[in-house]
Design a protein around this motif. Structure first.
Motif, PDB file in Angstrom:
ATOM      1  N   SER A  48       0.899  -1.183  -0.078  1.00  0.00           N
ATOM      2  CA  SER A  48       0.155  -0.141  -0.050  1.00  0.00           C
ATOM      3  C   SER A  48       0.915   1.325   0.303  1.00  0.00           C
ATOM      4  O   SER A  48       1.915   1.322   0.763  1.00  0.00           O
ATOM      5  CB  SER A  48      -0.883   0.015   1.166  1.00  0.00           C
ATOM      6  OG  SER A  48      -1.741   1.303   1.190  1.00  0.00           O
ATOM      7  N   HIS A  49       0.385   2.283  -0.790  1.00  0.00           N
ATOM      8  CA  HIS A  49       1.048   3.421  -0.543  1.00  0.00           C
ATOM      9  C   HIS A  49       0.627   4.080   0.714  1.00  0.00           C
ATOM     10  O   HIS A  49      -0.856   4.202   0.924  1.00  0.00           O
ATOM     11  CB  HIS A  49       0.492   4.455  -1.796  1.00  0.00           C
ATOM     12  CG  HIS A  49       1.206   3.889  -2.941  1.00  0.00           C
ATOM     13  ND1 HIS A  49       0.697   3.470  -3.843  1.00  0.00           N
ATOM     14  CD2 HIS A  49       2.420   4.515  -3.627  1.00  0.00           C
ATOM     15  CE1 HIS A  49       1.543   3.353  -4.993  1.00  0.00           C
ATOM     16  NE2 HIS A  49       2.422   3.946  -4.962  1.00  0.00           N
ATOM     17  N   VAL A  50       1.165   4.802   1.382  1.00  0.00           N
ATOM     18  CA  VAL A  50       1.168   5.316   2.822  1.00  0.00           C
ATOM     19  C   VAL A  50       1.757   6.788   2.987  1.00  0.00           C
ATOM     20  O   VAL A  50       2.870   6.709   2.879  1.00  0.00           O
ATOM     21  CB  VAL A  50       1.254   4.484   3.821  1.00  0.00           C
ATOM     22  CG1 VAL A  50       1.273   5.211   5.197  1.00  0.00           C
ATOM     23  CG2 VAL A  50       0.383   3.024   3.960  1.00  0.00           C
ATOM     24  N   LEU A  51       0.761   7.650   3.204  1.00  0.00           N
ATOM     25  CA  LEU A  51       1.388   9.027   3.601  1.00  0.00           C
ATOM     26  C   LEU A  51       2.394   9.566   2.911  1.00  0.00           C
ATOM     27  O   LEU A  51       3.485   9.926   3.104  1.00  0.00           O
ATOM     28  CB  LEU A  51       1.553   9.033   4.915  1.00  0.00           C
ATOM     29  CG  LEU A  51       0.302   8.727   5.957  1.00  0.00           C
ATOM     30  CD1 LEU A  51       0.718   8.382   7.297  1.00  0.00           C
ATOM     31  CD2 LEU A  51      -0.537   9.968   6.098  1.00  0.00           C
ATOM     32  N   GLU A  52       2.091   9.474   1.471  1.00  0.00           N
ATOM     33  CA  GLU A  52       3.103  10.287   0.708  1.00  0.00           C
ATOM     34  C   GLU A  52       3.148  11.686   0.814  1.00  0.00           C
ATOM     35  O   GLU A  52       4.214  12.521   0.657  1.00  0.00           O
ATOM     36  CB  GLU A  52       3.124   9.818  -0.794  1.00  0.00           C
ATOM     37  CG  GLU A  52       4.031  10.286  -1.838  1.00  0.00           C
ATOM     38  CD  GLU A  52       3.691   9.669  -3.177  1.00  0.00           C
ATOM     39  OE1 GLU A  52       2.947   8.794  -3.359  1.00  0.00           O
ATOM     40  OE2 GLU A  52       4.641  10.079  -3.889  1.00  0.00           O
ATOM     41  N   ARG A  53       1.826  12.343   0.946  1.00  0.00           N
ATOM     42  CA  ARG A  53       1.611  13.787   1.205  1.00  0.00           C
ATOM     43  C   ARG A  53       1.164  13.961   2.512  1.00  0.00           C
ATOM     44  O   ARG A  53       0.434  13.261   3.095  1.00  0.00           O
ATOM     45  CB  ARG A  53       0.547  14.340   0.198  1.00  0.00           C
ATOM     46  CG  ARG A  53       1.075  14.317  -1.327  1.00  0.00           C
ATOM     47  CD  ARG A  53       2.340  15.369  -1.764  1.00  0.00           C
ATOM     48  NE  ARG A  53       1.644  16.693  -1.443  1.00  0.00           N
ATOM     49  CZ  ARG A  53       2.236  17.763  -1.408  1.00  0.00           C
ATOM     50  NH1 ARG A  53       3.248  17.890  -2.257  1.00  0.00           N
ATOM     51  NH2 ARG A  53       1.642  18.902  -1.105  1.00  0.00           N
ATOM     52  N   PRO A  54       1.459  15.330   2.880  1.00  0.00           N
ATOM     53  CA  PRO A  54       0.807  15.698   4.333  1.00  0.00           C
ATOM     54  C   PRO A  54      -0.488  15.482   4.324  1.00  0.00           C
ATOM     55  O   PRO A  54      -1.159  15.277   5.246  1.00  0.00           O
ATOM     56  CB  PRO A  54       1.645  16.860   4.525  1.00  0.00           C
ATOM     57  CG  PRO A  54       2.179  17.390   3.530  1.00  0.00           C
ATOM     58  CD  PRO A  54       2.346  16.213   2.421  1.00  0.00           C
TER      59      PRO A  54
END
Ligand SMILES: [Zn+2]
Length: 494
Positions: A276-282
């Protein structure tokens, strides 16, 4: 670099964007007794061969039973302290023997088995191939695009329009191009997170990957929660490829929690990792992805989280406590102004972290630059040259650490006899690399893809003498150019 999924039955991109708040060392299998001079199993039927293969014999791949003796590497970084010295398991002036795709010995003056191909590696370094824990190869179509955009602008301006125009032959061209670029840069294992939903495109994707000879994991975002297509793709397309493996991809967010749960259930049924992608952007704090992954019961060693930049202290602690795995993509994170992963804190807590090129947002497959950046960002953040990671840390992260993050360290990631023969040879006799001062530091700070002289995956030579074996590179480039031109024309027509 994630793509926001737009599966037919899943919430729309707009739903996701709304939900986003803004707009959207595993145990080593040694199996041998290390000795001072000869570490590894004795070679069978030892004979000296008289033929010394020279690098540069393109079109003459090391095939057959794939018995290869790398002769006299000036330095071998095995990444296994049980095989060599120090944290990187270094051995000076050593040979590496590969038989039938397996590393069978690392040591000095090994005898070549009958029929072995002997490859002179004197003056060179040998080490395990790079493990790219996160990429999106198809995004080669948008290299150099949307350079003034952040993640969301990049989706809108580059990935989303191009994804919608893909054809099977275009997918094949771009994936083949990017996979070969990875291989020529020393990548021997890669994990490709893919949100492409039609079977014919996926088939083309997997065939392109398989055709390059790289070890790969196809991490598929399932378009529907029922798992029908994902099961078919795994069974019909990926499982038959000897070097292929499978993961279920997702994008954790409260707005799609039910879909995330379905993906986790499918992954568990298949016995594969959830990726999973997780918290790439604030802004994605509003998605509460770690909370979602916790609620669906996914926190554990079968979960791989990508980017993992904007985690709280408590979330990093939870990730560490549950042995969740992470992929760090520093070049992509810089390019998209995403932030700096708190890699030092992850390292302090012992989280298994690998490095990821992250496809199109990287614009290259340069693992040396990736390692250098992983060091540099933490130093810039801390104004301290002593913080984690150091040179030996990133070299490990790029190889064995990546394998540990993927749960495959029993097979790859180090030159440990008994493991699969994924090996790269680096030639330091180059303007950007010589003279020798500290080769370990030079691999990270001076190395470039063009210094990668040879690449072996599963004992098969994919690159020799600085050139890909049995690949018409000009043709690969021509086909990618033609496919890109057709997509541009389709875009102008649309
Ligand atoms: Zn990504």
């Amino acid at each position: 670099m994630q793509s926001i999924p737009t599966p037919p039955s899943a919430p729309s991109r707009r739903d996701l964007l709304t939900g986003l708040g803004l707009a959207a060392a595993a145990p080593l299998v040694l199996g041998v007794t290390a000795g001072p001079a000869l570490r590894g199993r004795p070679a069978q039927q030892p004979v000296q061969v008289d033929q010394i293969a020279q690098y540069g014999q393109v079109g003459d791949p090391v095939q057959g039973d794939r018995t290869v003796l790398l002769r006299g590497a000036s330095l071998v970084l095995t990444m296994d302290p049980a095989v060599g010295n120090g944290p990187l398991g270094a051995v000076e002036n050593a040979d590496v023997l590969m038989q039938n795709g397996t590393i069978t010995a690392v040591g000095t003056a090994l005898r070549a088995p009958r029929g072995a191909r002997v490859v002179d590696a004197s003056g060179k370094l040998a080490m395990p191939g790079f493990v790219d824990t996160h990429t999106h190869l198809w995004q080669a179509v948008i290299r150099g695009g949307c350079t003034d955009r952040d993640l969301f602008g990049w989706f809108e301006g580059c990935t989303d329009p191009q994804r919608g125009r893909l054809t099977p032959s275009a997918v094949h061209s771009f994936v083949r191009l990017a996979a070969l670029d990875a291989v020529q840069s020393g990548v021997t294992t890669l994990v490709d997170w893919v949100d492409i939903f039609s079977y014919d495109l996926i088939e083309s994707y997997v065939r392109a990957l398989a055709g390059t000879g790289v070890r790969f994991t196809y991490a598929m975002f399932p378009p529907k929660p029922d798992g029908v297509l994902v099961t078919r793709v795994k069974k019909e397309l990926v499982d038959p490829v000897p070097l292929g493996s499978f993961q279920v991809a997702t994008h954790a967010a409260r707005a799609v929690q039910d879909l995330n749960r379905a993906h986790w259930d499918i992954a568990q049924d298949m016995g594969v990792m959830l990726n999973s992608h997780v918290l790439e952007r604030p802004e994605q704090r509003a998605d509460d992805p770690i909370g979602v992954l916790t609620d669906i019961g996914a926190l554990g060693p079968r979960l791989l989280i990508n980017h993992a930049i904007h985690l709280t202290d408590a979330e990093i602690a939870a990730v560490a406590e549950h042995d969740v795995r992470a992929a760090h993509c520093p070049l992509s994170n810089m390019r998209l102004a995403s932030g700096i992963m708190r890699l030092t804190e992850f390292g302090r807590r012992g989280v298994k972290v690998g490095l990821g090129l992250d496809g199109g947002t990287n614009d290259s497959s340069d693992f040396h630059a990736l390692m250098k950046t992983a060091i540099g960002l933490q130093r810039a953040r801390a104004t301290d040259a002593g913080v984690f990671p150091q040179v030996h840390d990133v070299l490990r992260m790029a190889t064995l650490g990546g394998a540990e993050a993927l749960g495959i360290a029993d097979r790859v990631g180090s030159l440990t006899p008994g493991k699969r023969a994924d090996v790269v040879v680096v030639d330091p006799a180059a303007l950007n690399f010589a003279p020798r001062f500290d080769w370990v530091g030079q691999v990270v700070f001076n190395g470039r893809p063009e210094n990668v002289d040879a690449v072996f995956v599963d004992g098969r030579a994919l690159k020799l003498g600085g050139r890909l074996v049995e690949v018409d590179t000009d043709r690969v480039v021509r086909e990618a150019e033609a496919a890109a031109a057709r997509l541009r024309a389709a875009g102008q027509a649309g």
